[in-house]
Design a protein around this motif. Structure first.
Motif, PDB file in Angstrom:
ATOM      1  N   VAL A   1       0.498  -1.480  -0.123  1.00  0.00           N
ATOM      2  CA  VAL A   1      -0.176   0.010  -0.072  1.00  0.00           C
ATOM      3  C   VAL A   1       1.191   1.208  -0.387  1.00  0.00           C
ATOM      4  CG1 VAL A   1      -1.915   1.205   1.538  1.00  0.00           C
ATOM      5  CG2 VAL A   1      -1.562  -1.377   0.974  1.00  0.00           C
ATOM      6  N   VAL A   2       1.986   1.267   1.024  1.00  0.00           N
ATOM      7  CA  VAL A   2       2.737   2.323   0.599  1.00  0.00           C
ATOM      8  C   VAL A   2       4.394   1.653   0.531  1.00  0.00           C
ATOM      9  CG1 VAL A   2       4.052   4.075   2.282  1.00  0.00           C
ATOM     10  CG2 VAL A   2       1.662   3.340   2.634  1.00  0.00           C
ATOM     11  N   GLN A   3       4.764   2.788  -0.624  1.00  0.00           N
ATOM     12  CA  GLN A   3       6.418   2.148  -1.221  1.00  0.00           C
ATOM     13  C   GLN A   3       7.368   3.277  -0.010  1.00  0.00           C
ATOM     14  OE1 GLN A   3       6.950   0.644  -4.358  1.00  0.00           O
ATOM     15  NE2 GLN A   3       5.155   0.478  -5.312  1.00  0.00           N
ATOM     16  N   GLY A   4       8.247   2.500  -0.152  1.00  0.00           N
ATOM     17  CA  GLY A   4       9.317   3.502   0.667  1.00  0.00           C
ATOM     18  C   GLY A   4       9.794   5.470  -0.349  1.00  0.00           C
ATOM     19  N   SER A   5       9.734   5.076  -1.479  1.00  0.00           N
ATOM     20  CA  SER A   5       9.562   6.622  -1.900  1.00  0.00           C
ATOM     21  C   SER A   5       8.179   7.278  -1.576  1.00  0.00           C
ATOM     22  CB  SER A   5       9.397   6.485  -3.549  1.00  0.00           C
ATOM     23  OG  SER A   5       8.564   5.614  -4.003  1.00  0.00           O
ATOM     24  N   ASP A   6       7.857   7.068  -0.760  1.00  0.00           N
ATOM     25  CA  ASP A   6       6.403   8.089  -0.328  1.00  0.00           C
ATOM     26  C   ASP A   6       7.001   8.233   1.275  1.00  0.00           C
ATOM     27  OD1 ASP A   6       4.910   6.892  -2.488  1.00  0.00           O
ATOM     28  OD2 ASP A   6       4.124   4.877  -1.626  1.00  0.00           O
ATOM     29  N   LEU A   7       7.706   7.851   1.893  1.00  0.00           N
ATOM     30  CA  LEU A   7       7.936   8.334   3.284  1.00  0.00           C
ATOM     31  C   LEU A   7       8.790   9.607   3.093  1.00  0.00           C
ATOM     32  CD1 LEU A   7       9.605   4.743   4.530  1.00  0.00           C
ATOM     33  CD2 LEU A   7       7.098   5.727   4.490  1.00  0.00           C
ATOM     34  N   THR A   8       8.136  10.197   4.181  1.00  0.00           N
ATOM     35  CA  THR A   8       9.175  11.227   4.263  1.00  0.00           C
ATOM     36  C   THR A   8       9.970  12.114   6.208  1.00  0.00           C
ATOM     37  OG1 THR A   8       7.214  12.536   4.353  1.00  0.00           O
ATOM     38  CG2 THR A   8       8.277  12.745   2.674  1.00  0.00           C
ATOM     39  N   GLY A   9      10.381  12.580   6.201  1.00  0.00           N
ATOM     40  CA  GLY A   9      10.447  12.679   7.922  1.00  0.00           C
ATOM     41  C   GLY A   9      11.071  11.350   8.533  1.00  0.00           C
ATOM     42  N   VAL A  10      12.167  10.559   8.191  1.00  0.00           N
ATOM     43  CA  VAL A  10      12.499   9.234   8.911  1.00  0.00           C
ATOM     44  C   VAL A  10      13.060  10.171   9.840  1.00  0.00           C
ATOM     45  CG1 VAL A  10      12.646   8.013   8.680  1.00  0.00           C
ATOM     46  CG2 VAL A  10      11.788   8.136   6.757  1.00  0.00           C
ATOM     47  N   GLN A  11      12.621   9.129  10.960  1.00  0.00           N
ATOM     48  CA  GLN A  11      13.685   9.948  12.050  1.00  0.00           C
ATOM     49  C   GLN A  11      13.947   9.210  13.137  1.00  0.00           C
ATOM     50  OE1 GLN A  11      13.232  13.611  13.997  1.00  0.00           O
ATOM     51  NE2 GLN A  11      10.978  13.542  14.084  1.00  0.00           N
ATOM     52  N   ALA A  12      14.542   8.418  14.223  1.00  0.00           N
ATOM     53  CA  ALA A  12      14.527   7.214  15.015  1.00  0.00           C
ATOM     54  C   ALA A  12      14.279   8.742  16.550  1.00  0.00           C
ATOM     55  CB  ALA A  12      16.072   6.624  15.449  1.00  0.00           C
TER      56      ALA A  12
END
Length: 642
Positions: free
Chosen positions: A302-313
């Motif tokens: 449904v969601v792929q990596g290219s659809d991600l933003t603001g990744v953080q731990a």
């Protein structure tokens, strides 16, 4: 008379500062072992590169989405991303190079190399997929010693279904505690409890009934005749097998998570990226803590990596998680799916999922990132990876965030082979390099004493202190910044001998020029330093800028050489200002050097110094004797005429 400067009056201050610096560096190296002399040797270890120590080399083969030969632009991008990931771990001395048209070799020295080498090969594409079916990897049949039931009892056992699955009995007997508390929490570890409850509700009698009829299960078709485990199929799972395509059913039934051949290779079967194709259903394995291996059938992404933003731990009260945002059409698709899941498969009154179809799997390169969490309410614009029931440690969360943050590989990679690298060849090269360095250092020392005589003591001590500061710096970088020293790096340290020698030669020559001009040694020390300081700084600045540009524009071993070259250049400036100049100032106050002893290296007669002068005009060398001779000649001529 030379102006009285701070360095002239207080050279001890600079020497004290140098001593304090060395003590601080030494204490930092020893750390907790400072009061344990027996452990001091362990503290002075330097991290060595792959060419000097053991390490791991991994060869990865690129697999384009549609087969064929990978595009070289994609290969270059993959190499850059892999390099960024390795450097993000803090390990230096690693190399990522292309081999042929479709292979990349990743070499990582030191501890943790295998983990880092595996990390760079992941596609790092996050997929969010709905769980369609889940089942234990194997089902357990009844023991062969169990008394056989009467013939009339067997049909009663199968009254609930035409072919009772072995997993039903195992599920019922092992999920008694789960049935007493069927409500899973929202954490990733809840999926197993809900899945067990669902399995029991669909096809499993109560624990009591299961216990009394378990012998009949072993007599049912397809069940093992002994107590050995058998591979589970879609019939043993919970969820909705009707949603699976025939190809997915076949993969699920044949998949064995504990087989010697990896489960990815079982799914691969010559089809590129079969385990992680975002457009088709797929299957995967996950080893749940305290439960064992489980098989999952998953929907298209449904969601792929290219659809991600603001990744953080992020550190939350429940532990470390990796948060991310979702953009574009994927946010709408995710919102629609989770709305259906939370409405149809989640019981708000009990706070638990009614089916595994309420679980949303978080998959990275085909691998589940923790147990699939249940969906309690619609989500669309953001989400998080919580690492399952055990949660993430800070290091795990940071590593995963770095993988996603530094970009997704344009290609998938298959690990061809992993090999350990020994340091036998590097050890021979290191011995040869160190021997050459010792010969060069010996020649510098001999030249210093032959040409500069007593000043050679200062040059040798300057070299020794520069070597000590450089050595301690390398140890500290290795201890706190995971720096590794390669053969190229050692070459940069050897070049430092010439840089340091060049600095004190510049100063000594300026000093001797001032002595030749007829100045006293104390005045010559200060005047010569003013003139030499500018030259030394310009020379070291040029050397440092060259090292900096080389470090930025180059890669792998060349960067290691550039780094140590820049480091030793800074050390040279430090030593010249804090040791060489103050030491010369102190020696100028002694009788041996101040009076120009013939072995001091500052003998005015040997240097051809001009005679001391007083008055407004300085006579040239030999002027006094010429004047005397002329006067004598004129006197003699006058006498003869008289």
């Amino acid at each position: 008379m030379a102006p009285r400067s701070a360095s002239t009056s207080h050279p001890g201050r600079y020497l004290t500062a140098l001593v304090v610096l060395l003590i601080v560096m030494l204490a930092s190296v020893l750390g907790g072992n400072i009061i344990k002399p027996a452990d001091w040797r362990k503290s002075f270890k330097v991290g060595l590169g792959l060419d000097l120590s053991s390490g791991t080399s991994v060869t990865l083969k690129a697999v384009p989405p549609h087969g064929g030969t990978p595009n070289q632009g994609e290969m270059a991008k993959a190499i850059q991303i892999m390099t960024n990931r390795v450097e993000a771990t803090g390990l230096t001395g690693s190399t990522v190079v292309q081999q042929g048209t479709n292979e990349i070799v990743v070499s990582v020295p030191g501890a943790g190399a295998q983990k880092v080498a595996t990390l760079v090969g992941e596609t790092a594409l996050l997929r969010l997929r709905q769980v369609l079916l889940m089942a234990p990897n194997t089902t357990t049949g009844a023991a062969a010693t169990t008394p056989a039931p009467s013939a009339s009892s067997a049909p009663k056992t199968g009254s609930g279904s035409s072919s009772p699955s072995p997993s039903s009995s195992a599920s019922a007997s092992s999920s008694a505690s789960a049935s007493s508390s069927p409500s899973p929490s929202s954490s990733g570890g809840s999926s197993k409890a809900a899945g067990a409850s669902k399995t029991g509700a669909n096809s499993t009698p109560s624990p009591g009934t299961s216990a009394s009829t378990s012998p009949a299960v072993s007599a049912s078709p397809g069940a093992p005749a002994s107590g050995k485990a058998t591979l589970s199929t879609t019939a043993d799972g919970s969820g909705d097998p009707a949603l699976l395509k025939p190809a997915t059913v076949k993969l699920f039934d044949e998949l064995n998570c504990t087989a010697r051949q990896g489960w990815k290779q079982q799914i691969y079967r010559g089809v590129p990226n079969a385990w992680d194709n975002p457009k088709v259903q797929t299957v995967t394995c996950f080893k749940a803590p305290g439960v064992g291996w489980e098989k999952y059938a998953l929907s298209p992404a449904v969601v792929q990596g290219s659809d991600l933003t603001g990744v953080q731990a992020v550190d939350q009260q429940t532990g470390w998680v990796v948060t991310f945002g979702v953009k574009g059409p994927a946010a709408n698709a995710l919102g629609a799916l989770t709305t259906t899941m939370s409405t149809a498969y989640y019981n708000k009154s009990t706070g638990s999922a009614t089916s595994p179809l309420d679980y949303l799997a978080i998959v990275l390169d085909g691998v589940l990132q923790g147990s699939p969490p249940q969906v309690q309410s619609p989500i669309s614009t953001s989400g998080q990876i919580n690492g399952g029931a055990g949660g993430f440690s800070q290091a795990q969360a940071t590593t995963l965030a770095d993988v996603l943050k530094y970009g997704s590989l344009p290609l998938s990679f298959h690990n061809l082979y992993t090999s350990s690298v020994s340091a036998s060849l590097g050890a021979d090269q290191l011995s040869a390099g160190l021997f050459a360095a010792m010969v060069g250092l010996l020649l510098v020392v001999i030249y210093s004493f032959l040409y500069y005589r007593g000043l050679g003591v200062v040059s040798v001590l300057s070299l020794a202190i520069a070597a000590s500061v450089s050595y301690l710096s390398v140890i500290l970088l290795s201890k706190y910044e995971a720096f590794t020293l390669s053969l190229a790096g050692i070459a940069g340290l050897i070049v430092a001998i010439g840089i340091t020698a060049d600095s004190f030669i510049v100063y000594f020559e300026r000093l001797r020029d001032e002595v030749r001009e007829g100045k006293s040694l104390r005045a010559a020390v200060e005047r010569g330093w003013v003139r030499a300081r500018r030259t030394i700084l310009v020379s070291d600045t040029v050397s440092f800028l060259a090292a900096l540009l080389l470090y930025i524009l180059s890669a792998s071993d060349v960067r290691s050489f550039a780094f140590t070259l820049g480091l030793t250049t800074l050390v040279d400036v430090l030593v010249v200002f804090l040791f060489t100049k103050p030491m010369i100032t102190l020696l100028a106050r002694t009788e041996f050097y101040g009076q120009g002893h013939r072995l001091s290296g500052l003998d005015p007669a040997r240097l051809g110094a001009r005679a001391p002068w007083r008055g407004g005009r300085r006579p040239a060398v030999g002027t006094a004797s010429a004047t005397t001779a002329s006067s004598t000649t004129r006197t003699s001529t006058t006498t003869r005429e008289a």
